[in-house]
Design an enzyme around this catalytic site. Structure first.
Site, short mmCIF file in Angstrom:
data_model
loop_
_atom_site.label_atom_id
_atom_site.label_comp_id
_atom_site.label_asym_id
_atom_site.label_seq_id
_atom_site.Cartn_x
_atom_site.Cartn_y
_atom_site.Cartn_z
N LYS A 125 0.87 -1.18 0.00
CA LYS A 125 0.00 0.00 0.00
C LYS A 125 0.90 1.22 0.00
O LYS A 125 2.05 1.14 0.44
CB LYS A 125 -0.87 0.03 1.27
CG LYS A 125 -2.13 0.84 1.12
CD LYS A 125 -3.21 0.02 0.46
CE LYS A 125 -4.45 0.81 0.17
NZ LYS A 125 -5.56 -0.10 -0.22
N ASP A 165 -7.11 4.11 -4.39
CA ASP A 165 -7.76 3.93 -3.08
C ASP A 165 -8.38 5.30 -2.79
O ASP A 165 -8.63 6.07 -3.74
CB ASP A 165 -6.74 3.51 -2.01
CG ASP A 165 -7.41 3.01 -0.72
OD1 ASP A 165 -7.90 1.87 -0.70
OD2 ASP A 165 -7.47 3.77 0.27
P1 NDP Z 1 -13.00 7.49 -2.71
O1 NDP Z 1 -11.96 8.52 -2.49
O2 NDP Z 1 -13.56 7.29 -4.07
O3 NDP Z 1 -14.24 7.77 -1.73
C1 NDP Z 1 -14.06 7.82 -0.35
C2 NDP Z 1 -15.39 8.12 0.30
O4 NDP Z 1 -15.29 7.95 1.70
C3 NDP Z 1 -15.83 9.57 0.10
O5 NDP Z 1 -17.22 9.64 0.12
C4 NDP Z 1 -15.21 10.24 1.31
O6 NDP Z 1 -15.81 11.46 1.69
C5 NDP Z 1 -15.43 9.20 2.38
N1 NDP Z 1 -14.39 9.32 3.42
C6 NDP Z 1 -13.06 9.25 3.24
N2 NDP Z 1 -12.40 9.46 4.39
C7 NDP Z 1 -13.36 9.65 5.31
C8 NDP Z 1 -13.33 9.90 6.69
N3 NDP Z 1 -12.17 10.00 7.34
N4 NDP Z 1 -14.51 10.04 7.33
C9 NDP Z 1 -15.69 9.96 6.66
N5 NDP Z 1 -15.79 9.72 5.35
C10 NDP Z 1 -14.64 9.57 4.68
O7 NDP Z 1 -12.38 6.14 -2.15
P2 NDP Z 1 -12.88 4.63 -2.37
O8 NDP Z 1 -14.34 4.59 -2.55
O9 NDP Z 1 -12.00 4.02 -3.37
O10 NDP Z 1 -12.49 4.00 -0.95
C11 NDP Z 1 -13.45 3.85 0.09
C12 NDP Z 1 -13.05 2.67 0.97
O11 NDP Z 1 -13.00 1.49 0.17
C13 NDP Z 1 -11.65 2.81 1.60
O12 NDP Z 1 -11.66 2.19 2.86
C14 NDP Z 1 -10.78 1.99 0.66
O13 NDP Z 1 -9.60 1.54 1.27
C15 NDP Z 1 -11.74 0.86 0.32
N6 NDP Z 1 -11.43 0.07 -0.86
C16 NDP Z 1 -11.30 0.68 -2.09
C17 NDP Z 1 -11.00 -0.09 -3.20
C18 NDP Z 1 -10.86 0.50 -4.57
O14 NDP Z 1 -10.61 -0.25 -5.51
N7 NDP Z 1 -11.03 1.81 -4.75
C19 NDP Z 1 -10.80 -1.55 -3.10
C20 NDP Z 1 -11.03 -2.09 -1.78
C21 NDP Z 1 -11.32 -1.27 -0.72
P3 NDP Z 1 -15.07 12.84 1.36
O15 NDP Z 1 -15.21 13.03 -0.12
O16 NDP Z 1 -15.79 13.86 2.18
O17 NDP Z 1 -13.64 12.68 1.79
O1 2IT Z 2 -7.82 -1.88 -0.78
C1 2IT Z 2 -7.74 -2.33 -1.94
O2 2IT Z 2 -7.85 -3.54 -2.16
C2 2IT Z 2 -7.57 -1.38 -3.04
N1 2IT Z 2 -7.53 -0.19 -2.80
C3 2IT Z 2 -7.37 -1.89 -4.44
C4 2IT Z 2 -5.96 -2.32 -4.67
C5 2IT Z 2 -5.62 -2.71 -6.09
O3 2IT Z 2 -4.43 -2.98 -6.31
O4 2IT Z 2 -6.48 -2.75 -6.96
#
Ligand code: NDP
Ligand code: 2IT
Length: 445
Positions: A125, A165
């Site tokens: 990461k 992420d």
């Molecule tokens: P994005 O940046 O697209 O969206 C993040 C969302 O979460 C936004 O709505 C954001 O609000 C909110 N958020 C972020 N930080 C906080 C916080 N501290 N408190 C409250 N709300 C918060 O990210 P993703 O959707 O990609 O990621 C969301 C989750 O999914 C994370 O935990 C990530 O690790 C996990 N994840 C993502 C993957 C991927 O492929 N993208 C794969 C597997 C897991 P705001 O805009 O106000 O910051």
């Molecule tokens: O938390 C996760 O699994 C991710 N943010 C996606 C990682 C990836 O390499 O696609």
């Protein structure tokens, strides 16, 4: 058991001021106790002590210039946690809270998650404390170019393949890829989540959310249930949340909440496809706040609150770590929630997980339930190596199959170790055994 507590003590002492890392390690180590007890080979080889220590940590300065011509300095990181079963793989997070503790917890989780996907990927990461919010496209580009100028020497298609992420989506991956290509003079699959016409995979944007819903469907099947007609609360409104909602709508569930870091909206009629399209434009193009949804559609907005107080059958945390407290879990259970599927990483605090497990609701832990994102990254890598793109149907079918396999593996492993239905134990043990055995095979690594 001695070795578990001894290892936790070493981790605590060696990593002061890293509460999220300690939390993630504690959950995994305590739940794999039965396998450590059963197999002396892991104890003799001190696998636990090795697996909690990153193979490599890179920390670097990221200087860049803002639109006013002023100099800005951020910190960049890449945690290369474990490469026993494949090249390092895992996302990049750009968020002001990014620090060693958060990235090490995410890298640690990634090792076991990637192992569960059935694909050959190690765990990593990275990211930065850079905040993309409120920055112009040009500022984001200059930051990404500076970030990659250092990162490029540590990554590569057979070495380490970053992705998105929080705060890193298609726009950022594009700028990072462009800079890598200039520096390395190579067009390769060094990042995943790429644009469709330059090496990206269909379904990768959807994969985390779709995969999480596929996992929830598999969990429901074990109780003879479906998601149809179920009232669902979702947190977040980014990549993971948007496609969780899209798939939930497709399977006939009713999604009543979405949120961002400022608050949540409650739409008791349900967020439909048109409203979701509006949210996607709000978040991905206009980069606005979820509050605007309430103004547009005349629903209630709860500033500074998380959605777990709203009555639901199923909850899908899709925002960030530790967003469901013990108290939130109690409220969810009191309101009759029977399924929690974690699309975010480590969204439930330990006190919340304990209650979900004690009440025997369907609980899909992050490293199993959200593995669809990185699994589809693995499928993007496969297509890049072959130089052949697959159709949307082909990638989606593979994603679906992988999520079903992960569920079955975690479910069967939990039963095998005397904890039927406990997918925390099942996922942790199944993920661990494959990595640990690969480490044993490879000698003292
Ligand atoms: P994005 O940046 O697209 O969206 C993040 C969302 O979460 C936004 O709505 C954001 O609000 C909110 N958020 C972020 N930080 C906080 C916080 N501290 N408190 C409250 N709300 C918060 O990210 P993703 O959707 O990609 O990621 C969301 C989750 O999914 C994370 O935990 C990530 O690790 C996990 N994840 C993502 C993957 C991927 O492929 N993208 C794969 C597997 C897991 P705001 O805009 O106000 O910051
Ligand atoms: O938390 C996760 O699994 C991710 N943010 C996606 C990682 C990836 O390499 O696609």
């Amino acid at each position: 058991m001695g070795v578990i507590q001894d290892t936790l003590e070493i981790v605590r002492k060696r990593n002061p001021g890293e509460p999220e890392f300690f939390q993630a390690v504690t959950e995994v180590l305590e739940s794999i106790e039965p396998v450590i007890e059963r197999h002396k080979k892991y104890r003799d080889a001190r696998i636990l002590e090795r697996i909690v220590e990153p193979e490599r940590v890179v920390i670097f300065r990221v200087p860049w210039q803002d639109d006013k011509g002023q100099f800005q300095i951020n910190r960049g990181f890449r945690i290369q946690m474990n490469s026993a079963i494949g090249p390092y793989k895992g996302g990049l997070r750009f968020h002001p809270t990014v620090c060693l503790s958060i990235l090490k917890f995410l890298a640690f989780e990634q090792v076991f998650k990637n192992s569960l996907t059935t694909l050959p990927m190690g765990g990593a990461k990275g990211g930065s404390d850079f905040d993309p919010k409120g920055k112009s496209d040009n500022e984001v580009m200059r930051f990404c170019q500076s970030f990659m100028t250092e990162l490029f020497r540590h990554v590569g298609p057979d070495t380490d393949v970053p992705a998105g992420d929080i705060g890193v989506g298609g726009r950022e991956i594009g700028y990072l890829f462009g800079q890598y290509k200039r520096l390395a003079n190579e067009f390769t699959g060094v990042l995943t989540g790429k644009g469709l016409n330059w090496g990206g995979s269909l379904i990768r944007p959807e994969a985390t959310g779709y995969g999480c819903v596929y996992f929830a469907i598999e969990m429901s099947k074990t109780r003879g249930e479906t998601l149809e007609g179920k009232v669902c609360t979702v947190s977040g409104s980014g990549n993971a949340a948007q496609y969780t909602v899209e798939k939930l709508i497709q399977v006939g569930a009713k999604v009543v909440t979405m949120s961002d870091s400022d608050g949540f909206v409650y739409d008791k009629d349900g967020i439909n496809e048109e409203k979701l399209a509006w949210i996607m434009d709000l978040k991905n193009v206009r980069r606005g706040r979820i509050r605007e949804y309430a103004e547009k559609f005349g629903v209630k907005y709860f500033p500074g609150k998380r959605p777990w107080g709203i009555e639901c059958d199923c909850a899908f945390p899709c925002a960030t770590q530790n967003e469901i407290s013990g108290e939130d879990a109690k409220t969810l259970l009191d309101n009759g929630c029977t399924l929690v599927a974690e699309a975010a990483n480590m969204p439930s605090e330990p006190e919340a997980i304990q209650q979900f497990l004690a009440k025997r609701i369907l609980f899909g832990p992050a490293k199993a339930a959200n593995a669809g994102g990185v699994a589809t990254s693995g499928l993007e890598m496969a297509q890049n190596s072959m130089r052949l793109p697959w159709t949307r149907e082909e990638v989606d079918a593979r994603l679906r199959h992988i999520m079903t396999t992960i569920h079955k593996n975690a479910f069967d492993t939990a039963a095998e170790y005397g904890k039927p239905g406990n997918l925390v134990v099942g996922a942790n043990i199944a993920g661990f055994v494959k990595v640990a055995d690969a480490m044993l095979d490879q000698g003292l690594v």
